[in-house]
Design a protein around this motif. Structure first.
Motif, short mmCIF file in Angstrom:
data_model
loop_
_atom_site.label_atom_id
_atom_site.label_comp_id
_atom_site.label_asym_id
_atom_site.label_seq_id
_atom_site.Cartn_x
_atom_site.Cartn_y
_atom_site.Cartn_z
N UNK A 60 22.47 63.13 36.60
CA UNK A 60 23.31 64.36 36.64
C UNK A 60 22.76 65.21 37.18
N UNK A 61 21.64 65.39 37.90
CA UNK A 61 21.16 66.78 38.04
C UNK A 61 20.76 66.94 39.54
N UNK A 62 21.10 65.27 40.43
CA UNK A 62 21.87 65.39 41.55
C UNK A 62 22.31 65.92 42.78
N UNK A 63 22.11 66.73 42.86
CA UNK A 63 23.57 67.29 44.55
C UNK A 63 24.25 66.66 45.04
N UNK A 64 25.75 66.28 44.56
CA UNK A 64 26.54 64.93 45.70
C UNK A 64 26.18 65.27 47.08
N UNK A 65 25.04 66.13 47.72
CA UNK A 65 24.62 65.33 49.55
C UNK A 65 23.84 64.22 49.09
N UNK A 66 22.89 64.48 47.88
CA UNK A 66 21.71 63.62 47.87
C UNK A 66 22.26 62.19 47.11
N UNK A 67 23.21 61.54 46.53
CA UNK A 67 23.71 61.10 45.89
C UNK A 67 23.35 59.74 46.98
N UNK A 68 23.77 59.61 47.90
CA UNK A 68 23.39 59.02 49.29
C UNK A 68 23.01 58.77 50.08
N UNK A 69 21.45 59.83 49.96
CA UNK A 69 21.36 60.39 50.93
C UNK A 69 19.49 60.28 51.03
N UNK A 70 19.12 58.40 52.08
CA UNK A 70 18.26 57.87 51.94
C UNK A 70 18.37 56.57 51.85
N UNK A 71 18.08 55.51 52.52
CA UNK A 71 18.42 54.03 52.10
C UNK A 71 18.07 53.92 50.40
N UNK A 72 17.10 53.56 50.06
CA UNK A 72 16.94 53.69 48.41
C UNK A 72 18.19 54.63 47.43
N UNK A 73 18.60 55.36 47.82
CA UNK A 73 19.82 56.30 47.28
C UNK A 73 20.84 56.00 47.53
N UNK A 74 21.06 54.99 48.95
CA UNK A 74 22.82 54.35 48.58
C UNK A 74 21.97 53.34 47.77
N UNK A 75 21.34 52.26 47.76
CA UNK A 75 21.18 51.50 46.99
C UNK A 75 22.09 51.64 45.81
N UNK A 124 8.21 48.35 45.62
CA UNK A 124 8.97 47.42 44.50
C UNK A 124 9.92 48.27 43.31
N UNK A 125 10.61 48.94 44.29
CA UNK A 125 11.24 50.25 43.36
C UNK A 125 13.09 50.32 43.95
N UNK A 126 13.21 50.57 45.67
CA UNK A 126 14.01 50.48 45.96
C UNK A 126 14.81 49.20 46.65
N UNK A 127 15.93 49.25 46.60
CA UNK A 127 17.06 48.29 47.40
C UNK A 127 17.31 49.41 48.38
#
Length: 204
Positions: free
Chosen positions: A127-142, A89-92
């Motif tokens: 703003x607090x998310x480190x660069x390497x975690x911006x699109x790390x993990x399928x929900x974060x990629x979306x 219900x949260x992540x694409x």
DNA sequence: GTCGGGATCCTCT
DNA sequence: GAGGATCCCGACA
């Protein structure tokens, strides 16, 4: 992994035939390719560094395992299209439909090393998310790329979202997929692929 | 119409 | 390591 810093090089979009192969093969070949979304509020893109293959109906972890439904219909179509669905219900989650032919296989994009539109991704993620975690993990990629269910069924060859050929051969590691404990014998199969030593990979 | 579960992520302990 | 958030989808009655 070596790549020139600064503006990303432009590479030709890949042809339909390139996507027309089993998910296991496509999952490997997508590593190191650029994934780009030219959204109205700006373009975000980067190198694919982690993927998972979801095989045809025999794969109990795949959404196609229980046959065609309105949700997974894209998987049953031709390769080179996007299959986007909502989990928890949260992540694409963002998938690339594979082949061969119209066999319902797909590749989940689990992590991207962003090299374009970083500020837009950060605005979307916080703003607090480190660069390497911006699109790390399928929900974060979306989230980072601004992908949601409206993008389900889009053609990667003719839409604001595209995949560009890679210009190097990454060293690839494979292992079991994440979050598919319910899939019986398919749980332990090494269908997850990632680029060795890449800090953007979601689970190392 | 109702109900249970899910290809996740983040925070708190 | 545990648990909560949050809602669509599919199965079943």
């Amino acid at each position: 992994m070596t790549r020139a810093a600064g503006a990303p090089a432009s590479a030709p979009a890949l042809a339909r035939d390139w996507f027309d192969r089993p998910a296991t093969t496509l999952a490997r070949e997508l590593l190191g390719c650029r994934f780009v979304h030219a959204a109205p509020d700006g373009t975000v893109g980067g190198l694919i560094v982690e993927t998972e293959a979801y095989r045809g109906p025999e794969d109990r972890a795949a959404h196609s395992a229980r046959g065609r439904t309105p949700r997974n219909a894209v998987m049953f179509g031709p390769p080179g299209f996007m299959y986007v669905y909502l989990v928890y219900g949260l992540h694409h989650c963002l998938n690339v439909v594979a082949g061969p032919g119209e066999k319902p296989e797909a590749v989940l994009i689990r992590a991207i090393a962003l090299d374009e539109g970083m500020e837009i991704a950060r605005a979307r993620r916080g703003p607090a998310v480190p660069e390497r975690r911006l699109a790390s993990g399928p929900g974060n990629v979306g989230a980072a790329l601004g992908i949601d269910r409206r993008h389900n069924g889009l053609d990667l060859l003719d839409s604001p979202v595209r995949v560009e050929a890679r210009d190097f051969s990454p060293r690839v590691i494979r292992g079991p997929r994440v979050g598919v404990d319910y899939a019986g014998a398919w749980t332990a199969r090494p269908l997850r692929f990632w680029i060795a030593d890449d800090p953007h990979v979601s689970r190392r």
